[in-house]
Design a protein around this motif. Structure first.
Motif, PDB file in Angstrom:
ATOM      1  N   GLN A  13       0.830  -1.201   0.000  1.00  0.00           N
ATOM      2  CA  GLN A  13       0.000   0.000   0.000  1.00  0.00           C
ATOM      3  C   GLN A  13       0.871   1.260   0.000  1.00  0.00           C
ATOM      4  OE1 GLN A  13      -3.443  -0.171  -0.266  1.00  0.00           O
ATOM      5  NE2 GLN A  13      -3.113   1.980  -0.792  1.00  0.00           N
ATOM      6  N   THR A  14       1.961   1.215   0.791  1.00  0.00           N
ATOM      7  CA  THR A  14       2.882   2.357   0.829  1.00  0.00           C
ATOM      8  C   THR A  14       3.523   2.585  -0.534  1.00  0.00           C
ATOM      9  OG1 THR A  14       3.372   1.979   3.170  1.00  0.00           O
ATOM     10  CG2 THR A  14       4.965   3.277   1.913  1.00  0.00           C
ATOM     11  N   ARG A  15       3.992   1.489  -1.164  1.00  0.00           N
ATOM     12  CA  ARG A  15       4.615   1.601  -2.484  1.00  0.00           C
ATOM     13  C   ARG A  15       3.620   2.148  -3.503  1.00  0.00           C
ATOM     14  NH1 ARG A  15      10.244   0.903  -2.770  1.00  0.00           N
ATOM     15  NH2 ARG A  15      10.880  -0.731  -1.308  1.00  0.00           N
ATOM     16  N   GLN A  16       2.409   1.631  -3.463  1.00  0.00           N
ATOM     17  CA  GLN A  16       1.395   2.078  -4.422  1.00  0.00           C
ATOM     18  C   GLN A  16       1.001   3.529  -4.182  1.00  0.00           C
ATOM     19  OE1 GLN A  16      -1.868  -0.783  -4.494  1.00  0.00           O
ATOM     20  NE2 GLN A  16      -0.398  -2.476  -4.376  1.00  0.00           N
ATOM     21  N   ASP A  17       0.881   3.884  -2.881  1.00  0.00           N
ATOM     22  CA  ASP A  17       0.543   5.282  -2.550  1.00  0.00           C
ATOM     23  C   ASP A  17       1.653   6.226  -3.005  1.00  0.00           C
ATOM     24  OD1 ASP A  17      -1.796   4.434  -1.456  1.00  0.00           O
ATOM     25  OD2 ASP A  17      -1.115   4.555   0.635  1.00  0.00           O
ATOM     26  N   ASP A  18       2.920   5.806  -2.800  1.00  0.00           N
ATOM     27  CA  ASP A  18       4.052   6.637  -3.228  1.00  0.00           C
ATOM     28  C   ASP A  18       4.037   6.831  -4.742  1.00  0.00           C
ATOM     29  OD1 ASP A  18       4.869   6.856  -0.630  1.00  0.00           O
ATOM     30  OD2 ASP A  18       6.464   5.345  -0.774  1.00  0.00           O
ATOM     31  N   ALA A  19       3.840   5.723  -5.460  1.00  0.00           N
ATOM     32  CA  ALA A  19       3.816   5.810  -6.932  1.00  0.00           C
ATOM     33  C   ALA A  19       2.649   6.672  -7.401  1.00  0.00           C
ATOM     34  CB  ALA A  19       3.718   4.403  -7.535  1.00  0.00           C
TER      35      ALA A  19
ATOM     36  N   LYS B 224       5.882   5.801 -13.770  1.00  0.00           N
ATOM     37  CA  LYS B 224       5.306   5.493 -12.460  1.00  0.00           C
ATOM     38  C   LYS B 224       3.981   4.723 -12.589  1.00  0.00           C
ATOM     39  CE  LYS B 224       8.274   6.921  -9.505  1.00  0.00           C
ATOM     40  NZ  LYS B 224       8.860   6.003  -8.508  1.00  0.00           N
ATOM     41  N   THR B 225       3.244   4.961 -13.659  1.00  0.00           N
ATOM     42  CA  THR B 225       2.014   4.192 -13.883  1.00  0.00           C
ATOM     43  C   THR B 225       2.343   2.719 -14.120  1.00  0.00           C
ATOM     44  OG1 THR B 225       0.860   6.102 -14.806  1.00  0.00           O
ATOM     45  CG2 THR B 225      -0.012   3.937 -15.364  1.00  0.00           C
ATOM     46  N   LYS B 226       3.390   2.488 -14.928  1.00  0.00           N
ATOM     47  CA  LYS B 226       3.836   1.106 -15.151  1.00  0.00           C
ATOM     48  C   LYS B 226       4.316   0.494 -13.841  1.00  0.00           C
ATOM     49  CE  LYS B 226       6.937  -1.753 -17.948  1.00  0.00           C
ATOM     50  NZ  LYS B 226       7.353  -2.552 -16.790  1.00  0.00           N
ATOM     51  N   GLU B 227       5.072   1.295 -13.073  1.00  0.00           N
ATOM     52  CA  GLU B 227       5.564   0.809 -11.779  1.00  0.00           C
ATOM     53  C   GLU B 227       4.398   0.487 -10.851  1.00  0.00           C
ATOM     54  OE1 GLU B 227       7.838   2.741  -7.941  1.00  0.00           O
ATOM     55  OE2 GLU B 227       8.562   3.307  -9.941  1.00  0.00           O
ATOM     56  N   LEU B 228       3.386   1.368 -10.850  1.00  0.00           N
ATOM     57  CA  LEU B 228       2.205   1.131 -10.011  1.00  0.00           C
ATOM     58  C   LEU B 228       1.498  -0.150 -10.424  1.00  0.00           C
ATOM     59  CD1 LEU B 228       0.158   2.018  -7.872  1.00  0.00           C
ATOM     60  CD2 LEU B 228      -0.948   3.419  -9.629  1.00  0.00           C
TER      61      LEU B 228
END
Length: 357
Positions: free
Chosen positions: A82-88, A300-304
């Motif tokens: 969740q943290t990674r997704q929120d950051d991205a 970042k969208t790809k990363e997300l």
């Protein structure tokens, strides 16, 4: 509540047939084979039921610990994801907001650029018109000065011719001698001025008359007339000098106005061109920012999306492992209830005959 429901299910399996059915399912999984092997080994060694129960409790405790560890790992991983997704997503939102803001700026910057370029062109044109005017009034003034100088030289020559004629006529000598000299002077004037105009015509007439003077009275009148004409030419030269001086003053005034206007225009044009360069640089930078933030958002969208897929897969795997551990705990609890309820010889024999595959 789960334990009560679970106990109710186990109690329903109190019959030996249902119990042996439970044991027959154990070889289907690694964990089940481990339990079955433990139970068979304990029973084959003649261990008491309590010893088997202790071994099963150890397996149960281990399974419970693993279940708790998996559950904690699942929660931690969910929090990390969740943290990674929120950051991205935060980076994506900032990049999209900055890009949108820059895209709103670009039309305004381009409009301002066009406006400044048009202003510079207008002032450039105005400066060129002033230069054209300056060239025109300068050429006109040079022409006026040339004409004035030619006219001054002409009048000066007339005065010189009249002065010489006056000297000849006023000189001593016989009338015939005066006539000869005056005639020669007249012919020289005609040669120098074949087509006289204005005062030149009057000079020519007086020179011609000086060649024809015969009496002292005629000479005296002629000398007075010549002097009068000389005085008149001098006065004319003074007037023309005043006119030419006035033209020079007006020329200087107009020239200074145009030069001052051009200095102001040149400064304005220089400032506008500097603003144009600055705006062009701003447009390049803002355009680069738009492209950069577009790339950032795409990356970042790809990363997300990768994080969402990875976390979803990991959560699915961890939940599968967790569910497996829950099943293992339930299985051990069912077997413990069977052993705690008493183990018949028939059931012991049936358990011993089950193959581990």
């Amino acid at each position: 509540m789960k334990i009560i429901a679970f106990l109710c299910v186990v109690i329903a399996l109190s019959s030996a047939t249902e119990a042996i059915d439970l044991f027959n399912t154990l070889p289907k999984t690694d964990f089940g084979r481990t339990i079955l092997q433990t139970v068979q080994m304990e029973l084959s060694n003649g261990s008491a039921v309590d010893s088997v129960v202790d071994s099963l409790n150890e397996i149960l405790n281990s399974a419970e610990q693993e279940k708790g560890a998996i559950q904690a790992n699942l929660r931690n991983r969910q929090a990390q994801c969740q943290t990674r997704q929120d950051d991205a997503q935060s980076v994506i939102d900032r990049a999209n907001a900055k890009r949108a803001d820059d895209e709103r700026k670009l039309p305004l910057l381009n409009e301002e650029l066009i406006n400044k370029q048009e202003q510079a062109l207008v002032k450039d044109s105005e400066e060129q018109r002033n230069n054209d005017k300056l060239a025109l009034i300068t050429a006109t003034r040079e022409q006026q000065k040339q004409e004035y100088q030619e006219r001054r030289n002409e009048l000066t020559n007339y005065v010189a011719a009249l002065g010489e004629a006056k000297s000849i006529v006023s000189g001593l000598g016989s009338v015939s001698f005066l006539q000869v000299n005056s005639n020669e002077h007249y012919l020289k004037f005609k040669e120098a001025h074949p087509t006289p105009r204005g005062y030149g015509i009057m000079v020519e007439l007086l020179l011609k008359a000086s060649a024809q003077a015969k009496t002292p009275e005629q000479v005296e009148r002629l000398v007075a007339t010549i002097q009068g004409l000389i005085d008149s030419i001098y006065e004319l030269q003074k007037q023309e000098l005043l006119v030419d001086d006035a033209r020079e003053v007006e020329f200087i005034r107009q020239r200074e106005i145009l030069l001052l206007a051009n200095q102001t225009l040149a400064a304005s044009v220089a400032e506008l061109k500097a603003q144009v360069l600055h705006l062009q640089q701003d447009i390049v930078e803002v355009t680069n920012d738009v492209n950069t933030n577009k790339q950032i958002a795409a990356i970042k969208t790809k990363e997300l999306n990768d994080w969402v897929k990875t976390c979803s897969d990991e959560e699915k795997n961890l939940r599968a492992i967790f569910d497996s551990r829950v099943g293992q705990v339930e299985t051990v609890n069912q077997i413990l209830i069977i052993f705690n309820s008493g183990l018949s010889q028939e059931l012991r024999k049936s358990i011993a005959e089950i193959q581990l595959n």
